[in-house]
Design a protein around this motif. Structure first.
Motif, PDB file in Angstrom:
ATOM      1  N   ASP A   1       7.827  -9.053  -6.921  1.00 21.59           N
ATOM      2  CA  ASP A   1       9.158  -8.443  -6.894  1.00 21.59           C
ATOM      3  C   ASP A   1       9.105  -7.003  -7.409  1.00 21.59           C
ATOM      4  O   ASP A   1       9.799  -6.125  -6.893  1.00 21.59           O
ATOM      5  N   ASN A   2       8.285  -6.768  -8.438  1.00 19.81           N
ATOM      6  CA  ASN A   2       8.123  -5.405  -8.957  1.00 19.81           C
ATOM      7  C   ASN A   2       7.543  -4.496  -7.876  1.00 19.81           C
ATOM      8  O   ASN A   2       7.988  -3.359  -7.698  1.00 19.81           O
ATOM      9  N   TYR A   3       6.537  -4.991  -7.153  1.00 16.62           N
ATOM     10  CA  TYR A   3       5.939  -4.214  -6.075  1.00 16.62           C
ATOM     11  C   TYR A   3       6.977  -3.924  -4.991  1.00 16.62           C
ATOM     12  O   TYR A   3       7.010  -2.841  -4.429  1.00 16.62           O
ATOM     13  N   GLU A   4       7.823  -4.899  -4.690  1.00 14.21           N
ATOM     14  CA  GLU A   4       8.849  -4.692  -3.668  1.00 14.21           C
ATOM     15  C   GLU A   4       9.828  -3.597  -4.105  1.00 14.21           C
ATOM     16  O   GLU A   4      10.223  -2.761  -3.288  1.00 14.21           O
ATOM     17  N   LEU A   5      10.203  -3.583  -5.373  1.00 11.60           N
ATOM     18  CA  LEU A   5      11.056  -2.502  -5.875  1.00 11.60           C
ATOM     19  C   LEU A   5      10.355  -1.153  -5.737  1.00 11.60           C
ATOM     20  O   LEU A   5      10.978  -0.159  -5.356  1.00 11.60           O
ATOM     21  N   ASP A   6       9.068  -1.126  -6.036  1.00  9.57           N
ATOM     22  CA  ASP A   6       8.301   0.118  -5.894  1.00  9.57           C
ATOM     23  C   ASP A   6       8.271   0.588  -4.445  1.00  9.57           C
ATOM     24  O   ASP A   6       8.423   1.777  -4.165  1.00  9.57           O
ATOM     25  N   VAL A   7       8.080  -0.343  -3.508  1.00 14.10           N
ATOM     26  CA  VAL A   7       8.038   0.024  -2.091  1.00 14.10           C
ATOM     27  C   VAL A   7       9.404   0.554  -1.657  1.00 14.10           C
ATOM     28  O   VAL A   7       9.489   1.556  -0.942  1.00 14.10           O
ATOM     29  N   CYS A   8      10.480  -0.072  -2.114  1.00 18.31           N
ATOM     30  CA  CYS A   8      11.828   0.422  -1.797  1.00 18.31           C
ATOM     31  C   CYS A   8      12.019   1.831  -2.363  1.00 18.31           C
ATOM     32  O   CYS A   8      12.616   2.691  -1.707  1.00 18.31           O
TER      33      CYS A   8
ATOM     34  N   ARG B   1       0.821  -1.216   0.000  1.00 19.87           N
ATOM     35  CA  ARG B   1       0.000   0.000   0.000  1.00 19.87           C
ATOM     36  C   ARG B   1       0.854   1.264   0.000  1.00 19.87           C
ATOM     37  O   ARG B   1       0.374   2.336  -0.364  1.00 19.87           O
ATOM     38  N   ALA B   2       2.116   1.147   0.370  1.00 24.26           N
ATOM     39  CA  ALA B   2       3.026   2.300   0.344  1.00 24.26           C
ATOM     40  C   ALA B   2       3.178   2.843  -1.075  1.00 24.26           C
ATOM     41  O   ALA B   2       3.507   4.018  -1.261  1.00 24.26           O
ATOM     42  N   ARG B   3       2.927   2.018  -2.084  1.00 21.92           N
ATOM     43  CA  ARG B   3       3.053   2.438  -3.478  1.00 21.92           C
ATOM     44  C   ARG B   3       2.167   3.637  -3.803  1.00 21.92           C
ATOM     45  O   ARG B   3       2.496   4.427  -4.679  1.00 21.92           O
ATOM     46  N   ILE B   4       1.045   3.770  -3.108  1.00 17.92           N
ATOM     47  CA  ILE B   4       0.112   4.847  -3.441  1.00 17.92           C
ATOM     48  C   ILE B   4       0.424   6.147  -2.702  1.00 17.92           C
ATOM     49  O   ILE B   4      -0.297   7.124  -2.834  1.00 17.92           O
ATOM     50  N   LEU B   5       1.530   6.170  -1.932  1.00 18.99           N
ATOM     51  CA  LEU B   5       1.915   7.380  -1.208  1.00 18.99           C
ATOM     52  C   LEU B   5       2.646   8.393  -2.092  1.00 18.99           C
ATOM     53  O   LEU B   5       2.830   9.537  -1.692  1.00 18.99           O
ATOM     54  N   VAL B   6       3.102   7.959  -3.254  1.00 15.29           N
ATOM     55  CA  VAL B   6       3.803   8.849  -4.180  1.00 15.29           C
ATOM     56  C   VAL B   6       3.048   8.892  -5.505  1.00 15.29           C
ATOM     57  O   VAL B   6       2.205   8.034  -5.784  1.00 15.29           O
ATOM     58  N   LEU B   7       3.355   9.886  -6.309  1.00 13.08           N
ATOM     59  CA  LEU B   7       2.729   9.984  -7.623  1.00 13.08           C
ATOM     60  C   LEU B   7       3.127   8.791  -8.492  1.00 13.08           C
ATOM     61  O   LEU B   7       4.269   8.327  -8.417  1.00 13.08           O
ATOM     62  N   PRO B   8       2.221   8.290  -9.301  1.00 14.81           N
ATOM     63  CA  PRO B   8       2.575   7.205 -10.216  1.00 14.81           C
ATOM     64  C   PRO B   8       3.548   7.714 -11.273  1.00 14.81           C
ATOM     65  O   PRO B   8       3.641   8.920 -11.524  1.00 14.81           O
ATOM     66  N   GLY B   9       4.269   6.786 -11.865  1.00 17.64           N
ATOM     67  CA  GLY B   9       5.262   7.161 -12.864  1.00 17.64           C
ATOM     68  C   GLY B   9       5.003   6.533 -14.215  1.00 17.64           C
ATOM     69  O   GLY B   9       4.309   5.532 -14.338  1.00 17.64           O
ATOM     70  N   ILE B  10       5.587   7.155 -15.237  1.00 14.97           N
ATOM     71  CA  ILE B  10       5.514   6.591 -16.589  1.00 14.97           C
ATOM     72  C   ILE B  10       6.298   5.286 -16.634  1.00 14.97           C
ATOM     73  O   ILE B  10       5.905   4.328 -17.280  1.00 14.97           O
ATOM     74  N   THR B  11       7.411   5.261 -15.935  1.00 17.36           N
ATOM     75  CA  THR B  11       8.229   4.057 -15.877  1.00 17.36           C
ATOM     76  C   THR B  11       8.614   3.801 -14.433  1.00 17.36           C
ATOM     77  O   THR B  11       8.639   4.711 -13.621  1.00 17.36           O
TER      78      THR B  11
ATOM     79  N   GLN C   1      11.646  -1.344 -15.024  1.00 17.61           N
ATOM     80  CA  GLN C   1      11.960  -1.035 -16.415  1.00 17.61           C
ATOM     81  C   GLN C   1      13.329  -0.370 -16.533  1.00 17.61           C
ATOM     82  O   GLN C   1      14.096  -0.668 -17.448  1.00 17.61           O
ATOM     83  N   ILE C   2      13.641   0.514 -15.602  1.00 21.07           N
ATOM     84  CA  ILE C   2      14.927   1.208 -15.643  1.00 21.07           C
ATOM     85  C   ILE C   2      16.077   0.229 -15.440  1.00 21.07           C
ATOM     86  O   ILE C   2      17.114   0.321 -16.093  1.00 21.07           O
ATOM     87  N   MET C   3      15.881  -0.709 -14.529  1.00 24.38           N
ATOM     88  CA  MET C   3      16.924  -1.687 -14.213  1.00 24.38           C
ATOM     89  C   MET C   3      16.945  -2.844 -15.213  1.00 24.38           C
ATOM     90  O   MET C   3      17.791  -3.719 -15.123  1.00 24.38           O
ATOM     91  N   ASN C   4      15.996  -2.842 -16.163  1.00 24.40           N
ATOM     92  CA  ASN C   4      15.893  -3.897 -17.175  1.00 24.40           C
ATOM     93  C   ASN C   4      15.767  -5.270 -16.526  1.00 24.40           C
ATOM     94  O   ASN C   4      16.441  -6.209 -16.904  1.00 24.40           O
ATOM     95  N   ARG C   5      14.882  -5.370 -15.546  1.00 26.91           N
ATOM     96  CA  ARG C   5      14.682  -6.609 -14.795  1.00 26.91           C
ATOM     97  C   ARG C   5      13.354  -7.234 -15.188  1.00 26.91           C
ATOM     98  O   ARG C   5      12.489  -7.465 -14.364  1.00 26.91           O
ATOM     99  N   ARG C   6      13.165  -7.540 -16.435  1.00 26.28           N
ATOM    100  CA  ARG C   6      11.894  -8.045 -16.941  1.00 26.28           C
ATOM    101  C   ARG C   6      11.541  -9.431 -16.402  1.00 26.28           C
ATOM    102  O   ARG C   6      10.408  -9.862 -16.490  1.00 26.28           O
ATOM    103  N   GLU C   7      12.521 -10.125 -15.837  1.00 26.53           N
ATOM    104  CA  GLU C   7      12.245 -11.482 -15.355  1.00 26.53           C
ATOM    105  C   GLU C   7      11.625 -11.505 -13.965  1.00 26.53           C
ATOM    106  O   GLU C   7      11.298 -12.561 -13.446  1.00 26.53           O
ATOM    107  N   LEU C   8      11.424 -10.353 -13.351  1.00 23.64           N
ATOM    108  CA  LEU C   8      10.862 -10.288 -12.007  1.00 23.64           C
ATOM    109  C   LEU C   8       9.351 -10.537 -12.012  1.00 23.64           C
ATOM    110  O   LEU C   8       8.656 -10.164 -12.945  1.00 23.64           O
ATOM    111  N   SER C   9       8.860 -11.133 -10.948  1.00 26.68           N
ATOM    112  CA  SER C   9       7.423 -11.340 -10.787  1.00 26.68           C
ATOM    113  C   SER C   9       6.772 -10.026 -10.376  1.00 26.68           C
ATOM    114  O   SER C   9       7.460  -9.067 -10.008  1.00 26.68           O
ATOM    115  N   ASN C  10       5.444  -9.978 -10.406  1.00 25.18           N
ATOM    116  CA  ASN C  10       4.737  -8.778  -9.964  1.00 25.18           C
ATOM    117  C   ASN C  10       5.051  -8.471  -8.509  1.00 25.18           C
ATOM    118  O   ASN C  10       5.196  -7.307  -8.131  1.00 25.18           O
TER     119      ASN C  10
END
Length: 104
Positions: free
Chosen positions: A90-97, A65-75, A79-88
């Motif tokens: 893992d993607n959420y965890e990167l967003d929270v970090c 839920r911390a993801r909604i504390l900041v403005l959403p981004g285009i990327t 995507q920046i780290m080119n980590r396409r093999e991550l699960s959703n």
């Protein structure tokens, strides 16, 4: 975004949600232009958690839920780290970090 059996995100080639206009913009590689306008208006950032559909918010864990504390981004960081093999997850965890390290 949907996931395959291993939890990796899937992309849909012939997405039925695309309008004729959006297909045209995508073909010209201008499909992110509306989001860039939202960045200029201050409604989005260039880098930040990718926005989810409203119904997906109900499935977030308390940490996600911390993801909604900041403005959403285009990327996002994935995507920046080119980590396409991550699960959703893992993607959420990167967003929270990202949120934890950003200045809100």
């Amino acid at each position: 975004m949907t996931e395959d059996a291993s939890g990796l995100p899937l992309t849909v080639g012939d997405d039925i949600r695309l309008t004729k206009c959006s297909r045209f913009l995508r073909k010209l590689k201008l499909d992110e232009l509306p989001q860039l306008i939202n960045v200029l208006k201050g409604d989005m950032c260039i880098v930040g958690p990718r926005p989810d559909m409203p119904w997906q918010l109900d499935m977030y864990t308390s940490r996600e839920r911390a993801r909604i504390l900041v403005l959403p981004g285009i990327t996002g960081l994935t995507q920046i780290m080119n980590r396409r093999e991550l699960s959703n997850a893992d993607n959420y965890e990167l967003d929270v970090c990202y949120v934890e390290r950003s200045t809100i």
